[in-house]
Design an enzyme around this catalytic site. Structure first.
Site, short mmCIF file in Angstrom:
data_model
loop_
_atom_site.label_atom_id
_atom_site.label_comp_id
_atom_site.label_asym_id
_atom_site.label_seq_id
_atom_site.Cartn_x
_atom_site.Cartn_y
_atom_site.Cartn_z
N ASP A 98 3.74 -31.00 -6.35
CA ASP A 98 4.00 -30.52 -4.99
C ASP A 98 2.89 -29.52 -4.72
O ASP A 98 2.61 -28.67 -5.57
CB ASP A 98 5.35 -29.79 -4.91
CG ASP A 98 6.54 -30.70 -5.18
OD1 ASP A 98 6.68 -31.72 -4.50
OD2 ASP A 98 7.34 -30.36 -6.08
N GLU A 123 2.97 -34.54 -3.50
CA GLU A 123 3.71 -34.26 -2.26
C GLU A 123 3.04 -33.14 -1.48
O GLU A 123 2.89 -32.01 -1.99
CB GLU A 123 5.17 -33.88 -2.54
CG GLU A 123 5.89 -33.66 -1.21
CD GLU A 123 7.36 -33.25 -1.33
OE1 GLU A 123 7.94 -33.36 -2.42
OE2 GLU A 123 7.90 -32.82 -0.29
N HIS A 127 6.62 -26.01 -5.79
CA HIS A 127 7.55 -26.80 -4.99
C HIS A 127 7.83 -26.18 -3.62
O HIS A 127 8.06 -26.89 -2.64
CB HIS A 127 8.88 -26.98 -5.73
CG HIS A 127 9.89 -27.70 -4.92
ND1 HIS A 127 10.83 -27.06 -4.15
CD2 HIS A 127 10.09 -29.03 -4.71
CE1 HIS A 127 11.57 -27.96 -3.53
NE2 HIS A 127 11.14 -29.15 -3.85
N GLU A 162 4.38 -35.91 -11.02
CA GLU A 162 4.42 -35.38 -9.66
C GLU A 162 3.80 -33.99 -9.52
O GLU A 162 3.97 -33.15 -10.40
CB GLU A 162 5.87 -35.30 -9.16
CG GLU A 162 5.93 -35.11 -7.65
CD GLU A 162 7.18 -34.40 -7.15
OE1 GLU A 162 7.85 -33.70 -7.92
OE2 GLU A 162 7.46 -34.53 -5.96
N HIS A 216 9.36 -35.90 -12.27
CA HIS A 216 9.58 -35.01 -11.13
C HIS A 216 9.26 -33.57 -11.51
O HIS A 216 9.99 -32.96 -12.29
CB HIS A 216 11.05 -35.15 -10.70
CG HIS A 216 11.41 -34.37 -9.49
ND1 HIS A 216 12.29 -33.31 -9.53
CD2 HIS A 216 11.00 -34.48 -8.20
CE1 HIS A 216 12.44 -32.83 -8.32
NE2 HIS A 216 11.67 -33.52 -7.49
O1 G3P Z 1 9.09 -35.72 -3.85
C1 G3P Z 1 10.25 -36.34 -4.30
C2 G3P Z 1 11.20 -35.27 -4.41
O2 G3P Z 1 10.52 -34.32 -5.17
C3 G3P Z 1 11.53 -34.73 -3.07
O3 G3P Z 1 12.26 -33.62 -3.19
O4 G3P Z 1 12.48 -31.26 -2.86
O5 G3P Z 1 12.16 -32.12 -5.15
O6 G3P Z 1 10.26 -32.09 -3.54
P1 G3P Z 1 11.75 -32.22 -3.72
CA CA Z 2 8.47 -33.32 -4.52
#
Ligand code: G3P
Ligand code: CA
Length: 318
Positions: free
Chosen positions: A52, A156, A65, A50, A23
Protein backbone atom coordinates in the site's frame (compact mmCIF):
# COMPACT_ATOMS: atom_id res chain seq x y z
CA UNK A 1 -13.17 -34.08 -6.44
CA UNK A 2 -11.66 -30.91 -5.07
CA UNK A 3 -8.61 -31.23 -7.28
CA UNK A 4 -10.77 -30.26 -10.23
CA UNK A 5 -12.17 -27.19 -8.50
CA UNK A 6 -9.87 -24.79 -10.25
CA UNK A 7 -7.73 -27.01 -12.47
CA UNK A 8 -10.75 -27.66 -14.68
CA UNK A 9 -11.47 -23.99 -15.09
CA UNK A 10 -8.56 -21.83 -16.20
CA UNK A 11 -8.14 -18.72 -14.11
CA UNK A 12 -8.52 -15.39 -15.83
CA UNK A 13 -4.84 -14.59 -15.35
CA UNK A 14 -4.01 -17.63 -17.47
CA UNK A 15 -2.42 -19.44 -14.56
CA UNK A 16 -3.50 -22.98 -13.86
CA UNK A 17 -4.05 -22.22 -10.22
CA UNK A 18 -5.34 -19.26 -8.24
CA UNK A 19 -2.75 -16.76 -7.07
CA UNK A 20 -1.66 -16.19 -3.48
CA UNK A 21 -1.35 -12.47 -2.72
CA UNK A 22 0.45 -11.83 0.58
CA UNK A 23 -1.60 -9.05 2.15
CA UNK A 24 0.85 -6.46 3.56
CA UNK A 25 3.35 -9.37 3.58
CA UNK A 26 2.92 -12.36 5.86
CA UNK A 27 1.13 -9.93 8.16
CA UNK A 28 -0.47 -12.67 10.25
CA UNK A 29 2.98 -13.40 11.64
CA UNK A 30 5.13 -10.25 11.42
CA UNK A 31 4.18 -6.57 11.60
CA UNK A 32 2.47 -5.47 8.37
CA UNK A 33 4.49 -3.80 5.62
CA UNK A 34 7.88 -4.53 7.19
CA UNK A 35 10.64 -6.10 5.13
CA UNK A 36 10.72 -9.18 7.41
CA UNK A 37 6.99 -9.69 6.70
CA UNK A 38 7.72 -9.44 2.98
CA UNK A 39 10.64 -11.88 3.22
CA UNK A 40 8.46 -14.36 5.10
CA UNK A 41 5.74 -14.07 2.45
CA UNK A 42 8.30 -14.69 -0.28
CA UNK A 43 9.64 -17.75 1.53
CA UNK A 44 6.09 -19.05 2.02
CA UNK A 45 5.59 -19.13 -1.75
CA UNK A 46 3.38 -16.11 -2.30
CA UNK A 47 2.80 -15.39 -5.99
CA UNK A 48 2.46 -11.68 -5.25
CA UNK A 49 3.43 -9.46 -2.32
CA UNK A 50 1.25 -6.44 -1.60
CA UNK A 51 2.31 -2.84 -1.08
CA UNK A 52 0.00 0.00 0.00
CA UNK A 53 1.62 3.31 -0.92
CA UNK A 54 1.26 6.91 0.31
CA UNK A 55 3.45 10.00 -0.16
CA UNK A 56 5.73 11.74 2.33
CA UNK A 57 5.98 15.54 2.63
CA UNK A 58 9.06 15.52 0.40
CA UNK A 59 7.35 13.44 -2.28
CA UNK A 60 8.74 9.99 -1.48
CA UNK A 61 6.47 6.94 -1.80
CA UNK A 62 6.39 4.95 1.43
CA UNK A 63 4.75 1.62 2.18
CA UNK A 64 1.95 2.21 4.66
CA UNK A 65 -1.65 1.09 4.74
CA UNK A 66 -3.08 4.36 6.04
CA UNK A 67 -2.57 8.02 5.21
CA UNK A 68 -2.34 8.27 9.04
CA UNK A 69 0.49 7.04 11.25
CA UNK A 70 -0.88 6.60 14.75
CA UNK A 71 -2.26 3.04 14.49
CA UNK A 72 1.03 1.45 13.42
CA UNK A 73 3.82 3.72 14.72
CA UNK A 74 5.02 5.55 17.82
CA UNK A 75 4.42 8.94 16.16
CA UNK A 76 2.32 10.29 19.06
CA UNK A 77 5.24 9.86 21.48
CA UNK A 78 7.94 11.16 19.11
CA UNK A 79 6.15 14.07 17.45
CA UNK A 80 3.25 15.01 19.79
CA UNK A 81 3.05 18.55 18.38
CA UNK A 82 2.22 17.26 14.90
CA UNK A 83 -1.23 15.96 15.89
CA UNK A 84 -4.06 17.51 13.85
CA UNK A 85 -7.31 18.74 15.38
CA UNK A 86 -8.96 15.51 14.25
CA UNK A 87 -6.49 13.59 16.43
CA UNK A 88 -4.60 12.23 13.42
CA UNK A 89 -0.95 12.31 12.39
CA UNK A 90 -0.72 12.42 8.60
CA UNK A 91 2.20 10.75 6.79
CA UNK A 92 2.09 13.59 4.26
CA UNK A 93 3.11 16.04 7.05
CA UNK A 94 6.40 14.21 7.61
CA UNK A 95 9.60 14.15 5.57
CA UNK A 96 11.13 10.79 4.79
CA UNK A 97 13.90 11.49 7.33
CA UNK A 98 11.22 12.00 10.00
CA UNK A 99 9.25 8.92 8.96
CA UNK A 100 12.43 6.87 9.21
CA UNK A 101 12.73 7.83 12.91
CA UNK A 102 9.42 6.10 13.71
CA UNK A 103 9.11 2.54 14.93
CA UNK A 104 6.50 0.37 13.26
CA UNK A 105 4.38 -1.80 15.54
CA UNK A 106 1.55 -4.28 15.23
CA UNK A 107 -1.67 -2.43 14.38
CA UNK A 108 -3.47 -0.93 17.39
CA UNK A 109 -7.11 -0.23 17.92
CA UNK A 110 -6.66 3.51 18.43
CA UNK A 111 -9.77 3.72 20.65
CA UNK A 112 -8.62 1.10 23.16
CA UNK A 113 -4.86 1.38 22.61
CA UNK A 114 -4.72 -2.45 22.41
CA UNK A 115 -3.53 -4.61 19.55
CA UNK A 116 -6.30 -4.97 17.00
CA UNK A 117 -5.55 -8.70 16.56
CA UNK A 118 -4.02 -9.79 19.88
CA UNK A 119 -2.58 -13.14 18.79
CA UNK A 120 -0.18 -11.47 16.38
CA UNK A 121 3.39 -10.19 16.75
CA UNK A 122 3.86 -8.62 20.20
CA UNK A 123 3.79 -4.82 20.32
CA UNK A 124 6.51 -2.52 21.52
CA UNK A 125 9.31 -4.67 20.15
CA UNK A 126 11.07 -1.66 18.60
CA UNK A 127 12.36 -3.75 15.71
CA UNK A 128 10.76 -2.33 12.60
CA UNK A 129 10.86 0.79 10.45
CA UNK A 130 8.94 2.24 7.51
CA UNK A 131 10.28 1.34 4.07
CA UNK A 132 10.13 3.40 0.95
CA UNK A 133 8.39 1.84 -2.01
CA UNK A 134 11.70 1.81 -3.87
CA UNK A 135 13.44 -0.05 -1.02
CA UNK A 136 10.72 -2.66 -1.07
CA UNK A 137 10.92 -3.15 -4.84
CA UNK A 138 14.68 -3.60 -4.55
CA UNK A 139 14.18 -6.04 -1.68
CA UNK A 140 11.66 -8.21 -3.54
CA UNK A 141 13.69 -8.17 -6.74
CA UNK A 142 16.73 -9.17 -4.68
CA UNK A 143 14.83 -12.12 -3.20
CA UNK A 144 13.62 -13.07 -6.67
CA UNK A 145 17.22 -13.24 -7.83
CA UNK A 146 18.68 -14.98 -4.79
CA UNK A 147 15.93 -17.62 -4.58
CA UNK A 148 15.35 -18.07 -8.32
CA UNK A 149 11.59 -17.74 -7.76
CA UNK A 150 9.78 -14.62 -8.91
CA UNK A 151 7.18 -13.10 -6.63
CA UNK A 152 5.26 -10.27 -8.23
CA UNK A 153 4.27 -6.93 -6.72
CA UNK A 154 0.67 -5.90 -6.11
CA UNK A 155 0.52 -2.18 -5.41
CA UNK A 156 -2.45 -0.33 -3.93
CA UNK A 157 -2.54 3.42 -4.55
CA UNK A 158 -3.99 4.81 -1.32
CA UNK A 159 -6.45 7.74 -1.30
CA UNK A 160 -5.39 9.38 -4.58
CA UNK A 161 -8.26 11.88 -4.46
CA UNK A 162 -7.25 12.98 -0.96
CA UNK A 163 -3.58 13.25 -2.02
CA UNK A 164 -4.57 15.39 -5.01
CA UNK A 165 -6.53 17.76 -2.74
CA UNK A 166 -3.28 18.23 -0.78
CA UNK A 167 -1.42 18.95 -4.05
CA UNK A 168 0.27 15.53 -4.35
CA UNK A 169 -0.04 12.97 -7.17
CA UNK A 170 0.47 9.54 -5.62
CA UNK A 171 -0.66 7.69 -8.75
CA UNK A 172 1.83 9.30 -11.12
CA UNK A 173 4.65 8.66 -8.63
CA UNK A 174 3.60 5.00 -8.36
CA UNK A 175 3.41 4.39 -12.11
CA UNK A 176 6.76 6.14 -12.67
CA UNK A 177 8.47 4.06 -9.97
CA UNK A 178 7.04 0.79 -11.29
CA UNK A 179 8.25 1.57 -14.79
CA UNK A 180 11.70 2.39 -13.41
CA UNK A 181 11.84 -1.09 -11.89
CA UNK A 182 10.73 -2.88 -15.04
CA UNK A 183 7.00 -3.23 -14.46
CA UNK A 184 5.02 -1.85 -17.38
CA UNK A 185 3.16 -4.53 -19.36
CA UNK A 186 0.56 -7.19 -18.61
CA UNK A 187 3.23 -9.84 -19.00
CA UNK A 188 5.16 -8.29 -16.07
CA UNK A 189 4.31 -9.76 -12.68
CA UNK A 190 2.62 -6.69 -11.31
CA UNK A 191 -0.86 -5.37 -10.57
CA UNK A 192 -1.96 -1.87 -9.63
CA UNK A 193 -5.09 -1.73 -7.44
CA UNK A 194 -7.20 1.13 -6.15
CA UNK A 195 -10.59 1.66 -4.49
CA UNK A 196 -11.33 4.81 -6.52
CA UNK A 197 -12.94 4.10 -9.89
CA UNK A 198 -12.12 7.55 -11.34
CA UNK A 199 -8.48 6.96 -10.47
CA UNK A 200 -8.42 3.47 -11.99
CA UNK A 201 -9.62 5.08 -15.23
CA UNK A 202 -7.05 7.86 -14.90
CA UNK A 203 -4.21 5.37 -14.35
CA UNK A 204 -5.15 3.62 -17.59
CA UNK A 205 -6.22 6.54 -19.76
CA UNK A 206 -4.21 9.57 -18.59
CA UNK A 207 -1.11 7.96 -17.06
CA UNK A 208 -0.97 5.31 -19.79
CA UNK A 209 -0.47 2.30 -17.49
CA UNK A 210 -0.43 -0.79 -19.74
CA UNK A 211 0.03 -3.34 -16.95
CA UNK A 212 -2.61 -5.20 -14.99
CA UNK A 213 -5.12 -3.07 -13.16
CA UNK A 214 -7.75 -3.93 -10.55
CA UNK A 215 -10.65 -2.02 -9.03
CA UNK A 216 -11.11 -2.70 -5.33
CA UNK A 217 -14.66 -2.54 -4.01
CA UNK A 218 -16.33 -2.62 -0.65
CA UNK A 219 -19.93 -2.41 -1.92
CA UNK A 220 -21.74 -4.33 -4.60
CA UNK A 221 -21.47 -2.71 -8.03
CA UNK A 222 -24.50 -0.94 -9.49
CA UNK A 223 -26.08 -2.49 -12.62
CA UNK A 224 -23.82 -1.94 -15.64
CA UNK A 225 -20.78 -1.08 -13.53
CA UNK A 226 -18.93 -4.35 -14.07
CA UNK A 227 -19.30 -3.95 -17.84
CA UNK A 228 -17.68 -0.50 -17.59
CA UNK A 229 -14.91 -1.85 -15.37
CA UNK A 230 -14.18 -4.65 -17.85
CA UNK A 231 -13.46 -2.05 -20.57
CA UNK A 232 -10.66 -0.52 -18.47
CA UNK A 233 -9.41 -2.95 -15.82
CA UNK A 234 -8.32 -6.57 -15.65
CA UNK A 235 -9.96 -7.49 -12.40
CA UNK A 236 -11.97 -6.62 -9.33
CA UNK A 237 -11.08 -6.99 -5.66
CA UNK A 238 -14.25 -7.38 -3.58
CA UNK A 239 -14.40 -7.96 0.13
CA UNK A 240 -14.95 -11.61 1.02
CA UNK A 241 -18.26 -10.40 2.50
CA UNK A 242 -19.37 -9.65 -1.06
CA UNK A 243 -18.80 -13.17 -2.34
CA UNK A 244 -20.87 -15.00 0.29
CA UNK A 245 -23.41 -14.06 2.94
CA UNK A 246 -24.89 -15.75 5.99
CA UNK A 247 -24.74 -15.53 9.76
CA UNK A 248 -23.46 -19.09 10.13
CA UNK A 249 -21.74 -21.65 7.86
CA UNK A 250 -25.07 -23.49 7.55
CA UNK A 251 -26.79 -20.33 6.29
CA UNK A 252 -24.03 -19.47 3.82
CA UNK A 253 -25.09 -18.40 0.33
CA UNK A 254 -22.81 -17.44 -2.53
CA UNK A 255 -23.51 -14.15 -4.24
CA UNK A 256 -23.40 -13.97 -8.06
CA UNK A 257 -20.56 -11.42 -8.05
CA UNK A 258 -17.60 -13.70 -8.87
CA UNK A 259 -19.51 -15.48 -11.62
CA UNK A 260 -20.69 -12.21 -13.17
CA UNK A 261 -17.22 -10.67 -13.12
CA UNK A 262 -15.51 -13.74 -14.56
CA UNK A 263 -18.10 -13.94 -17.32
CA UNK A 264 -16.89 -10.48 -18.38
CA UNK A 265 -13.27 -11.63 -18.40
CA UNK A 266 -12.41 -9.93 -15.12
CA UNK A 267 -10.13 -11.66 -12.64
CA UNK A 268 -11.52 -11.74 -9.10
CA UNK A 269 -9.14 -11.37 -6.16
CA UNK A 270 -11.13 -10.99 -2.92
CA UNK A 271 -9.70 -9.66 0.35
CA UNK A 272 -8.81 -10.84 3.04
CA UNK A 273 -8.10 -14.33 4.45
CA UNK A 274 -7.50 -14.00 8.20
CA UNK A 275 -7.70 -17.09 10.35
CA UNK A 276 -8.07 -14.79 13.38
CA UNK A 277 -10.91 -12.78 11.84
CA UNK A 278 -13.13 -15.17 9.93
CA UNK A 279 -16.43 -14.17 8.32
CA UNK A 280 -19.52 -15.47 10.12
CA UNK A 281 -20.15 -17.93 7.26
CA UNK A 282 -16.85 -19.83 7.67
CA UNK A 283 -15.81 -21.79 10.75
CA UNK A 284 -12.14 -22.19 9.82
CA UNK A 285 -9.49 -20.96 7.42
CA UNK A 286 -9.89 -24.22 5.49
CA UNK A 287 -13.60 -23.62 5.04
CA UNK A 288 -12.95 -20.03 3.99
CA UNK A 289 -10.53 -21.23 1.29
CA UNK A 290 -13.07 -23.84 0.14
CA UNK A 291 -15.70 -21.16 -0.38
CA UNK A 292 -13.35 -18.74 -2.12
CA UNK A 293 -11.73 -21.23 -4.49
CA UNK A 294 -13.88 -24.35 -4.76
CA UNK A 295 -17.34 -22.75 -4.58
CA UNK A 296 -16.95 -19.17 -5.82
CA UNK A 297 -13.97 -19.96 -8.09
CA UNK A 298 -12.05 -16.77 -7.45
CA UNK A 299 -8.77 -16.35 -9.33
CA UNK A 300 -6.71 -15.53 -6.25
CA UNK A 301 -7.00 -14.04 -2.80
CA UNK A 302 -5.36 -11.50 -0.52
CA UNK A 303 -4.22 -13.35 2.57
CA UNK A 304 -2.54 -12.42 5.85
CA UNK A 305 -1.49 -16.09 6.04
CA UNK A 306 0.18 -16.89 2.71
CA UNK A 307 1.38 -20.25 4.04
CA UNK A 308 -2.18 -21.44 4.73
CA UNK A 309 -3.42 -20.27 1.35
CA UNK A 310 -0.41 -21.77 -0.47
CA UNK A 311 -0.92 -25.08 1.38
CA UNK A 312 -4.64 -25.17 0.61
CA UNK A 313 -4.07 -24.61 -3.10
CA UNK A 314 -1.21 -27.12 -3.26
CA UNK A 315 -3.28 -29.72 -1.38
CA UNK A 316 -6.13 -29.38 -3.83
CA UNK A 317 -4.10 -29.32 -7.02
CA UNK A 318 -3.58 -32.21 -9.38
O1 G3P B 1 -5.88 -4.23 -1.36
C1 G3P B 1 -6.64 -5.34 -0.99
C2 G3P B 1 -6.99 -5.08 0.38
O2 G3P B 1 -5.76 -4.78 0.97
C3 G3P B 1 -7.90 -3.92 0.46
O3 G3P B 1 -8.08 -3.57 1.74
O4 G3P B 1 -7.82 -1.94 3.47
O5 G3P B 1 -6.41 -3.96 3.51
O6 G3P B 1 -5.97 -2.16 1.86
P1 G3P B 1 -7.01 -2.88 2.67
CA1 CA C 1 -4.37 -2.98 0.30
Amino acid sequence: MLAAAFAAEATVEGAERPVVIAHRGASGYVVEHTLPAKAMAHAMGADYIEQDVVLSKDGVLVVLHDIYLEAVTDVAARFPERRHEDGRFYALDFTLAELKQLQLNERLNTKTGRQALPGRFPGGAGLFHISTFEEELRFIQGLNKSTGREAGVYVEIKSPDWHRKQGADVSRATVDMLRRYGYAKKTDKCWIQCFEWDEVRRVREELGWEGRLLLLMSKNPKPGMLEDVAKVADGIGPSIKQIATGKTPAERKLTPLVRQARALGLAVHPYTVRRDELPAWAASADELHEVIFRDAKADGVFTDFPDLTRQWIDRHSN
